[in-house]
Design an enzyme around this catalytic site. Structure first.
Site, PDB file in Angstrom:
ATOM      1  N   ASP A 189       0.858  -1.190   0.000  1.00  0.00           N
ATOM      2  CA  ASP A 189       0.000   0.000   0.000  1.00  0.00           C
ATOM      3  C   ASP A 189       0.887   1.230   0.000  1.00  0.00           C
ATOM      4  O   ASP A 189       1.751   1.379   0.875  1.00  0.00           O
ATOM      5  CB  ASP A 189      -0.915   0.012   1.228  1.00  0.00           C
ATOM      6  CG  ASP A 189      -1.792   1.246   1.275  1.00  0.00           C
ATOM      7  OD1 ASP A 189      -2.685   1.363   0.437  1.00  0.00           O
ATOM      8  OD2 ASP A 189      -1.564   2.104   2.167  1.00  0.00           O
ATOM      9  N   GLU A 284      -2.226  -1.647  -5.905  1.00  0.00           N
ATOM     10  CA  GLU A 284      -3.486  -1.080  -6.363  1.00  0.00           C
ATOM     11  C   GLU A 284      -3.341  -0.493  -7.765  1.00  0.00           C
ATOM     12  O   GLU A 284      -2.267  -0.005  -8.137  1.00  0.00           O
ATOM     13  CB  GLU A 284      -3.957   0.015  -5.405  1.00  0.00           C
ATOM     14  CG  GLU A 284      -4.392  -0.489  -4.050  1.00  0.00           C
ATOM     15  CD  GLU A 284      -4.806   0.646  -3.140  1.00  0.00           C
ATOM     16  OE1 GLU A 284      -5.935   0.614  -2.630  1.00  0.00           O
ATOM     17  OE2 GLU A 284      -4.005   1.565  -2.945  1.00  0.00           O
ATOM     18  N   ASP A 381      -2.904   1.787   7.128  1.00  0.00           N
ATOM     19  CA  ASP A 381      -2.186   1.393   5.918  1.00  0.00           C
ATOM     20  C   ASP A 381      -1.835  -0.096   5.928  1.00  0.00           C
ATOM     21  O   ASP A 381      -1.804  -0.733   4.869  1.00  0.00           O
ATOM     22  CB  ASP A 381      -0.918   2.241   5.765  1.00  0.00           C
ATOM     23  CG  ASP A 381      -1.243   3.699   5.540  1.00  0.00           C
ATOM     24  OD1 ASP A 381      -2.192   3.974   4.801  1.00  0.00           O
ATOM     25  OD2 ASP A 381      -0.567   4.568   6.125  1.00  0.00           O
TER      26      ASP A 381
END
Length: 437
Positions: A189, A284, A381
């Protein structure tokens, strides 16, 4: 045989060589702009004709007979510009490629000249120095910071705020037995307050500031000086830049180039460490270009919180999220791993214990995630990194290490309960190659 890796070195041309390289870079820019204008005109004409590099190379030969400034640039370099324009058009028409329509280049655009592999020769001088032979210039020294293993396919000479550099496109033979990385899968992340959080770690990886406080103050002062000098040039010199203004622009460019190097250095160390130790890496699918759009709006419909959005855009750009993903893509292939890209919406609002998505689980922009359904609390996170990993495991149908006995269904949905993570978490053939004494 195409180049499959690149190596960049610091180039040390003398004054005469630097002046000629600068002249060639502007000529290359002119060739690009003229060729692009010709293609646009031909396509907008009644015949709707598509012009390619093959036809323009013939016209380039005729133009070189008439113009001395064009004839000074090596013919191979001008042909490389047309080949690059072909590639830019191909990327634009490719629906799988995010490239935009080719743009005209300004005088302030990055200076660079590309040479094909058969036009250059590389010779090692000492342990730390080597030299490259360029057409019409001769031998130019560069710092050999690492060995060149492979065949030189092309060479690009470029200039930034810190000086000249040469980048070699190298073809390295593929291994007969590709490596297989059996490391544990992880989710990564990326953020702003926390640069990177890895799912199997308990603390974030925070990147140091790319520009220290003294450099920030100096950069702010230089930008204010540039604004004053630009105003004076428009009022008294008809917009013509003075030598002092050019010096100020060069000092700003040097600070920005140093900042970019520090960012790239940290990102390279991060991605190399991750790809060497982990077999699958999940990230992502962030649309960084859309995230960096301005909020100022139009005169009729002005935007809100424009200054805040501008500051956020600068912080996003400074993190280099796209650079991290690009490096992970080719480094995972090099080290025998795989990169899985998952959907981004909801990763920061979904609990990795019960799978419930609720925006109220994130209180503001704090670093604490507190699930409203099951009461699970964790670093926000780290929780997002686990959600990214869960989505990747379901999407890729990851079955775990050999002999583990664990299997996962192939599904595009995130798991609804539990983390489910595993235990332990175009050129011609060159006629020259590198020689050493």
């Amino acid at each position: 045989m195409r180049a499959n890796t690149a190596m960049k070195f610091r180039l040390h041309p003398d004054r005469m060589q630097a002046e000629r390289l600068t002249s060639w870079s502007h000529t290359s820019r002119a060739v690009w702009n003229i060729a692009l204008a010709q293609r646009i005109w031909a396509y907008r004409s009644a015949q709707r004709k598509a012009v390619r590099a093959v036809a323009q190379c013939a016209e380039l030969t005729e133009a070189r007979r008439e113009h001395a400034w064009l004839r000074d640039l090596p013919a191979q370099c001008a042909q490389q510009v047309l080949q690059q324009l072909d590639a830019a058009y191909d990327n634009f028409w490719n629906p799988a490629h995010p490239a935009r329509f080719p743009q005209f280049k300004k005088k302030s655009h990055r200076q660079k000249i590309t040479f094909p592999g058969q036009a250059v020769r590389v010779h090692k001088v000492s342990r730390r120095m080597a030299q490259v032979k360029l057409p019409k210039i001769g031998w130019v020294r560069f710092r050999l910071s690492r060995p060149i293993n492979g065949t030189v396919r092309n060479a690009t000479v470029s200039r930034d705020g810190l000086g000249w550099h040469v980048t070699f496109g190298i073809h390295m033979p593929e291994l007969e037995q590709p490596p297989v990385n059996t490391g544990m899968p992880i989710g990564v992340d990326v953020g702003i307050a926390c640069s990177v959080f890895v799912s199997n770690e308990h603390h974030e990886r925070q990147r140091p500031d790319t520009i220290v406080e003294d450099e920030q103050n100096r950069l702010r002062g230089l930008e204010q000086r540039k604004a004053r000098q630009l105003t004076y040039a428009k009022k008294h010199n008809g917009g013509k830049y003075s030598n002092r203004l050019r010096k100020t622009i060069g000092q700003i460019a040097a600070l920005k180039a140093r900042q970019a190097r520090r960012r790239a250095d940290w990102n390279h160390k991060l991605t190399t460490d991750l790809t060497k130790n982990h077999g699958m890496i999940a990230v992502e699918d962030l649309k960084v270009r859309n995230m960096l759009r301005s909020a100022k709006g139009t005169i009729e419909l002005p935007g809100a919180n424009v200054a805040q959005k501008s500051g956020l855009n600068r912080r996003i750009a400074d993190q280099g999220w796209h650079q991290i993903r690009r490096q992970l893509e080719y480094k995972t292939r090099r080290h025998g791993g795989v990169l899985v890209v998952v959907a981004a919406p909801g990763s920061s609002q979904t609990c990795n214990e019960c799978g419930v998505r609720d925006p109220k689980s994130r209180h503001g922009c704090g670093r604490l995630f507190a699930c409203t359904a099951c009461g699970h609390t964790e670093h926000a996170d780290r929780n997002a990194a686990h959600i990214i990993l869960d989505r990747a495991l379901c999407t890729a149908g990851w079955a775990g290490p050999a002999g583990s006995g664990s299997t996962r269904p192939q599904s595009t949905r995130s798991p609804q309960k539990g983390r489910g993570t595993l235990t332990g978490s175009r050129m011609r053939e060159p006629t020259s190659s590198v020689t050493a004494t």
